[in-house]
Scaffold this motif. Structure first.
Motif, PDB file in Angstrom:
ATOM      1  N   GLY A 114      17.926 -16.124  -2.345  1.00 53.38           N
ATOM      2  CA  GLY A 114      19.379 -15.974  -2.373  1.00 53.38           C
ATOM      3  C   GLY A 114      19.853 -14.635  -2.900  1.00 53.38           C
ATOM      4  N   LEU A 115      19.231 -14.185  -3.967  1.00 54.22           N
ATOM      5  CA  LEU A 115      19.708 -12.951  -4.613  1.00 54.22           C
ATOM      6  C   LEU A 115      19.574 -11.733  -3.697  1.00 54.22           C
ATOM      7  N   PRO A 116      18.386 -11.432  -3.170  1.00 58.18           N
ATOM      8  CA  PRO A 116      18.274 -10.251  -2.278  1.00 58.18           C
ATOM      9  C   PRO A 116      19.163 -10.382  -1.044  1.00 58.18           C
ATOM     10  N   CYS A 117      19.246 -11.575  -0.483  1.00 63.12           N
ATOM     11  CA  CYS A 117      20.084 -11.746   0.710  1.00 63.12           C
ATOM     12  C   CYS A 117      21.536 -11.447   0.376  1.00 63.12           C
ATOM     13  N   GLY A 118      21.995 -11.928  -0.756  1.00 64.29           N
ATOM     14  CA  GLY A 118      23.375 -11.697  -1.165  1.00 64.29           C
ATOM     15  C   GLY A 118      23.654 -10.214  -1.388  1.00 64.29           C
ATOM     16  N   ILE A 119      22.717  -9.559  -2.055  1.00 67.83           N
ATOM     17  CA  ILE A 119      22.906  -8.132  -2.346  1.00 67.83           C
ATOM     18  C   ILE A 119      22.960  -7.329  -1.043  1.00 67.83           C
ATOM     19  N   LEU A 120      21.973  -7.601  -0.171  1.00 68.99           N
ATOM     20  CA  LEU A 120      21.929  -6.862   1.095  1.00 68.99           C
ATOM     21  C   LEU A 120      23.193  -7.112   1.920  1.00 68.99           C
ATOM     22  N   LEU A 181      15.120 -29.046  -1.150  1.00 66.87           N
ATOM     23  CA  LEU A 181      16.109 -29.166  -2.219  1.00 66.87           C
ATOM     24  C   LEU A 181      16.810 -27.837  -2.461  1.00 66.87           C
ATOM     25  N   SER A 182      16.094 -26.722  -2.222  1.00 66.03           N
ATOM     26  CA  SER A 182      16.668 -25.421  -2.573  1.00 66.03           C
ATOM     27  C   SER A 182      17.653 -24.914  -1.530  1.00 66.03           C
ATOM     28  N   ALA A 183      17.678 -25.537  -0.346  1.00 64.71           N
ATOM     29  CA  ALA A 183      18.504 -24.986   0.741  1.00 64.71           C
ATOM     30  C   ALA A 183      19.949 -24.760   0.316  1.00 64.71           C
ATOM     31  N   GLN A 184      20.531 -25.761  -0.334  1.00 60.50           N
ATOM     32  CA  GLN A 184      21.931 -25.602  -0.732  1.00 60.50           C
ATOM     33  C   GLN A 184      22.081 -24.542  -1.804  1.00 60.50           C
ATOM     34  N   SER A 185      21.147 -24.511  -2.747  1.00 61.83           N
ATOM     35  CA  SER A 185      21.235 -23.520  -3.815  1.00 61.83           C
ATOM     36  C   SER A 185      21.077 -22.112  -3.254  1.00 61.83           C
ATOM     37  N   ILE A 189      23.871 -19.362  -3.882  1.00 60.13           N
ATOM     38  CA  ILE A 189      23.557 -18.124  -4.619  1.00 60.13           C
ATOM     39  C   ILE A 189      23.797 -16.913  -3.723  1.00 60.13           C
ATOM     40  N   THR A 190      23.417 -17.023  -2.451  1.00 60.60           N
ATOM     41  CA  THR A 190      23.653 -15.908  -1.526  1.00 60.60           C
ATOM     42  C   THR A 190      25.142 -15.578  -1.468  1.00 60.60           C
ATOM     43  N   ALA A 228      27.390  -7.608 -11.876  1.00 63.15           N
ATOM     44  CA  ALA A 228      27.753  -8.732 -10.998  1.00 63.15           C
ATOM     45  C   ALA A 228      27.044 -10.017 -11.406  1.00 63.15           C
ATOM     46  N   LEU A 229      26.125  -9.879 -12.363  1.00 62.82           N
ATOM     47  CA  LEU A 229      25.233 -11.009 -12.653  1.00 62.82           C
ATOM     48  C   LEU A 229      25.886 -12.230 -13.312  1.00 62.82           C
ATOM     49  N   ILE A 230      26.942 -11.992 -14.120  1.00 62.61           N
ATOM     50  CA  ILE A 230      27.493 -13.102 -14.919  1.00 62.61           C
ATOM     51  C   ILE A 230      27.823 -14.340 -14.072  1.00 62.61           C
ATOM     52  N   PRO A 231      28.642 -14.209 -13.020  1.00 62.64           N
ATOM     53  CA  PRO A 231      28.924 -15.419 -12.228  1.00 62.64           C
ATOM     54  C   PRO A 231      27.681 -15.984 -11.551  1.00 62.64           C
ATOM     55  N   ILE A 232      26.746 -15.107 -11.189  1.00 63.15           N
ATOM     56  CA  ILE A 232      25.527 -15.596 -10.521  1.00 63.15           C
ATOM     57  C   ILE A 232      24.691 -16.426 -11.488  1.00 63.15           C
ATOM     58  N   VAL A 233      24.567 -15.914 -12.715  1.00 61.91           N
ATOM     59  CA  VAL A 233      23.793 -16.657 -13.715  1.00 61.91           C
ATOM     60  C   VAL A 233      24.468 -17.995 -14.005  1.00 61.91           C
ATOM     61  N   THR A 234      25.796 -17.984 -14.083  1.00 63.12           N
ATOM     62  CA  THR A 234      26.519 -19.239 -14.312  1.00 63.12           C
ATOM     63  C   THR A 234      26.183 -20.245 -13.220  1.00 63.12           C
TER      64      THR A 234
END
Lengths: 309, 501
Positions: A114-120, A181-185, A189-190, A228-234
């Motif tokens: 999710g993280l790299p996809c979101g950033i890209l 299970l991770s699909a939604q997460s 996250i993305t 940008a991390l704060i909302p992502i970590v939340t």
């Protein structure tokens, strides 16, 4: 900082008493007699009365609740299962490792993807990659896990024969349930990373960094992502907490012996001590994950750290 | 696109890391069951998955085969001294899993323990035991409170398992997790909610299993069980749902077993409530229903419509001799009018089982044709039983399994006056039926007993406290190389005699 942690942990006590009261009341009001459900249709009336007396069900509601809290606080005893007669804690600890593994695995997969996809997506806004990622994220978010789970089993177990369709003993068996299970997460996250990054990359200090000739990778990974991390970590914390509470559908499809299945079975059988203990346990786990997230904030953002006293 | 490429790469890496499972010689039987056992204490449960594991861990005094015939178990021979006294001569040299020899004192301990509150769940079977007399180390006499020949075949049910006194007392409340029996398998490990592993007991007195390890996994999702068979993950899987029958039948590596089950699903009337206390009203409602069509539509080709309350595989059943029911709307309307019933409104209760909800929906439509308005209430199991207990219901859909294949158990639990407050949810209290049940229990097997149960079945059909909906099937799938397995009518499938070819 330590004071802050101690204070937060102390705050748990009223929360837990509140949760215990809610669960206790709900179960008390639920139709269905535990004595009859546990002893079965063949039980004699005397056996049922004896069961009620032994489990303290013949006492008024508030006294039952008082006894429960008293035993929990003074002896750490949250009761024994009506069915197996084992202490509730043993029942939960027998299933919790599977749930923890499943949740941890799922959240790791979600972050890794999710993280790299979101950033890209954010830095290449409106590109084909961005559009495709958002389409996939939307599909992932909308696809029910029981359906996705079956599709994954069909592909990886039935056709390709790479992975076992059920069970949770080996590393290999853990892949499919975690992935389902991770699909939604992953999708959440993305999307969160993308929108959070989009806000940050337009900020003045990013422009300044570019103006002074900073390398683009440093700008993105150090300056932008950090902020940008704060909302992502939340979001990750919330997701992880939810996953810990058990993923009953995933656990059923892949026959994972987790907390979710234990709770549902216990509710069906009216095994109230296990339900109460299970909810309390999940509440503690959820609160601790939240605490961890708050502490992570401090690590990420010095301004927040300054507020923790 | 990069994303999916990444996922595939990740999967390939992970799979590569794990390596392929080795295909050693087959010395383990893997079974996929729907649910896990709740306990391994033979008297602390009344559910089929627990009875199944008890069947492998313990032995009973007598055994019942798939056809319901009694054969010697821990008792080599027996003698009916009178209607209330059964003498058993025990087998010598039988070892418990803890190495102790099984003796008469253990039989007494096991049976008397079942009469205490610890055995509340199986009280139906144990409540008639007065005492167990130890004559010598290898002879016991069971004394009953009143004559009951159906008690004898109930001894083959898991409640009659012989346990070891020392091990049971030592384990206390945790005995259910630490069973010690004399059966062909002993417990190795049990991960509750997931699986249990049993191992061949090398000192077993009878024919030893041909494989070493028995692993039973609980796989609640029906499709996952079928897939476990298809992928070779399980050697035996059950129950198989109707959606998957064809998939197994058409797979040349698998074998499908279907066998009539000793169970009856029924639409019951609350006979204490007006107008359902009138047998003519009950018969009118029955006439209005196309039960054959309802069963076929709801259960999709599995099972059949019962003719009587005693399932076909139970002795003295005339289930298959009754001609199929024919819907007659005009007759129904007339009967209803004759009974003086107008503008009837009723509720049909059921639990969430899809087949039952489907049946209720069709019943609702067909009742509408004779002017009865009905409402369907779908209830969660606990709330459902509670509501039935409180007599708030009109019509309700429920099922009954005769785990012990004696006709007494097929009828008494549902319709005898003494079962009110337990599992008699129609609240039938009929002195004539009670008398017939008493008589049926007081007779040893033979023509006289057969006649009583035949009369009883016809009498119940005439009184119609319930409309029979469905006799289910025990359906299991196995790998082609699995031999010596057949599902049992009471669902207590056995794996003792299974071998690989």
């Amino acid at each position: 900082m330590i004071l802050y942690i101690v204070r937060r942990i102390l705050f748990l006590i009223p929360v837990l008493i509140g949760v215990a009261f809610c669960v206790f009341t709900l179960l008390y009001l639920t139709p269905g007699d535990p004595a009859r459900m546990v002893l079965g249709e063949m039980a004699t009336e005397s056996a049922i009365q004896e069961f009620r007396r032994k489990e303290g069900m013949d006492k008024p509601f508030l006294i039952q609740f008082g006894n429960y809290i008293y035993k929990a606080v003074t002896k750490g005893d949250i009761g024994s299962s009506y069915i197996t007669k084992r202490p509730v804690m043993n029942e939960i600890m027998a299933t919790f490792p599977s749930t923890l593994k499943l949740a941890a695995f799922a959240i790791v997969i979600a972050v890794i993807i999710g993280l790299p996809c979101g950033i890209l997506s954010a830095i290449k806004q409106y590109s084909i990659f961005d559009t495709l990622t958002m389409i996939f994220a939307m599909i992932g978010l909308s696809m029910p896990v029981f359906w996705l789970g079956l599709l994954l089993i069909l592909l990886f177990s039935v056709y390709l024969r790479w992975l076992p369709p059920s069970g949770f003993d080996t590393f290999k068996a853990m892949i499919l349930p975690s992935l389902a299970l991770s699909a939604q997460s992953i999708s959440m996250i993305t999307r969160m990373t993308r929108s959070s990054m989009l806000e940050v990359v337009r900020a003045d200090y990013i422009r300044t960094a570019r103006a002074k000739g900073q390398k683009e990778s440093v700008i993105i990974w150090v300056h932008a992502l950090h902020n940008a991390l704060i909302p992502i970590v939340t979001l990750c914390g919330l997701q992880f907490g939810q996953l810990l509470a058990g993923a009953i559908l995933t656990e059923s499809i892949f026959a994972v012996p987790g907390v979710g299945r234990l709770m549902v079975e216990s509710i069906k059988m009216r095994d109230y001590p296990v339900v109460q203990g299970g909810v309390l346990f999940v509440a503690v786990a959820f609160s601790l994950v939240n605490l961890l997230v708050d502490l992570l904030y401090a690590y990420i953002d010095p301004r927040i750290k300054a507020q923790y006293r | 696109m990069k994303k999916s490429g990444f996922v595939v790469l990740l999967m390939v890496l992970l799979v590569g890391l794990c390596g392929a499972a080795d295909a050693a010689a087959k010395d383990i039987l893997i079974v996929a069951d729907q649910y896990d056992a709740t306990t391994m204490d033979p008297i602390a449960h009344n559910d089929v998955p627990s009875s199944r594991v008890c069947y492998e861990l313990y032995d009973t005094l007598v055994f019942l085969d798939n056809e319901g015939n009694v054969s010697p178990g821990l008792a080599e021979s027996w003698e009916f001294l009178s209607g209330t006294e059964y003498k058993f001569n025990l087998r010598k040299g039988v070892k418990f899993h803890n190495g102790e020899e099984m003796k008469a004192a253990d039989v007494r301990y096991s049976m008397m323990r079942a009469t205490t509150d610890a055995g509340a769940k199986i009280a139906t079977y144990s409540q008639n035991v007065k005492d167990v007399e130890v004559v010598d180390d290898y002879t016991v006499i069971v004394h009953l409170k009143k004559i009951d020949y159906s008690f004898f075949s109930s001894l083959a049910h898991s409640w009659g398992s012989v346990i070891n006194e020392k091990a049971t007392e030592a384990a206390g409340d945790s005995y259910g997790m630490n069973p010690v029996g004399t059966g062909p398998f002993k417990l190795v490990s049990w991960q509750k909610g997931n699986k249990y592993i049993l191992e061949r007991f090398e000192d077993y007195w009878g024919p030893k299993p041909k494989y070493k390890t028995l692993e039973v996994r609980s796989v609640p999702e029906p499709t996952s069980r079928t897939i476990a068979l298809e992928t070779g993950d399980a050697d035996i899987a059950f129950p198989i749902v109707h959606n998957d029958l064809k998939r197994i039948e058409e797979n040349e590596n698998l074998v499908l077993f279907r066998r009539p089950q000793n169970s009856t699903a029924y639409i019951g009337f609350n006979v204490t409530k007006k107008p359902f206390d009138d047998v003519n009203v009950r018969q009118a409602i029955y006439a209005a229903l196309d039960i054959v069509g309802i069963q076929a539509a709801s259960y999709r080709g599995v099972g059949k419509v019962p003719g009587t309350l005693i399932p076909s595989a139970v002795k003295y059943s005339i289930n298959d001799e009754i001609p199929p029911h024919v819907q007659d709307v005009e007759k129904a309307k007339k009967m209803l009018a004759d009974a003086g019933v107008k503008d009837l409104k009723l509720e049909i209760w059921t639990n969430e089982r899809k087949e039952r909800v489907d049946s209720a929906t069709i019943v609702q439509a067909q009742l509408d044709e004779i002017g009865i308005k009905s409402e369907i209430k779908v209830l969660e199991w606990g709330a459902y039983l509670n509501g039935l207990m409180e007599k708030k219901h009109d019509l309700f859909i429920l099922g009954w399994v005769s785990t012990v294949p004696d006709p007494n158990f097929a009828v008494s639990g549902l319709l005898e006056t003494t079962a009110i407050g337990a599992s008699n949810y129609t609240f039938t209290s009929d002195p004539k039926l009670d008398e017939m049940l008493d008589k049926g229990r007081s007779l040893p097997d033979g023509d006289e007993r057969a006649a009583i149960y035949k009369e009883m079945q016809l009498y119940i059909n005439a009184q119609l406290p319930m409309i029979y909906l469905h006799n289910d099937e025990s359906i299991a799938g196995t790998q082609k190389n699995v031999k010596g397995f057949a599902p049992r009518s009471n669902e207590i499938h056995s794996f003792r005699g299974v071998y690989f070819e």
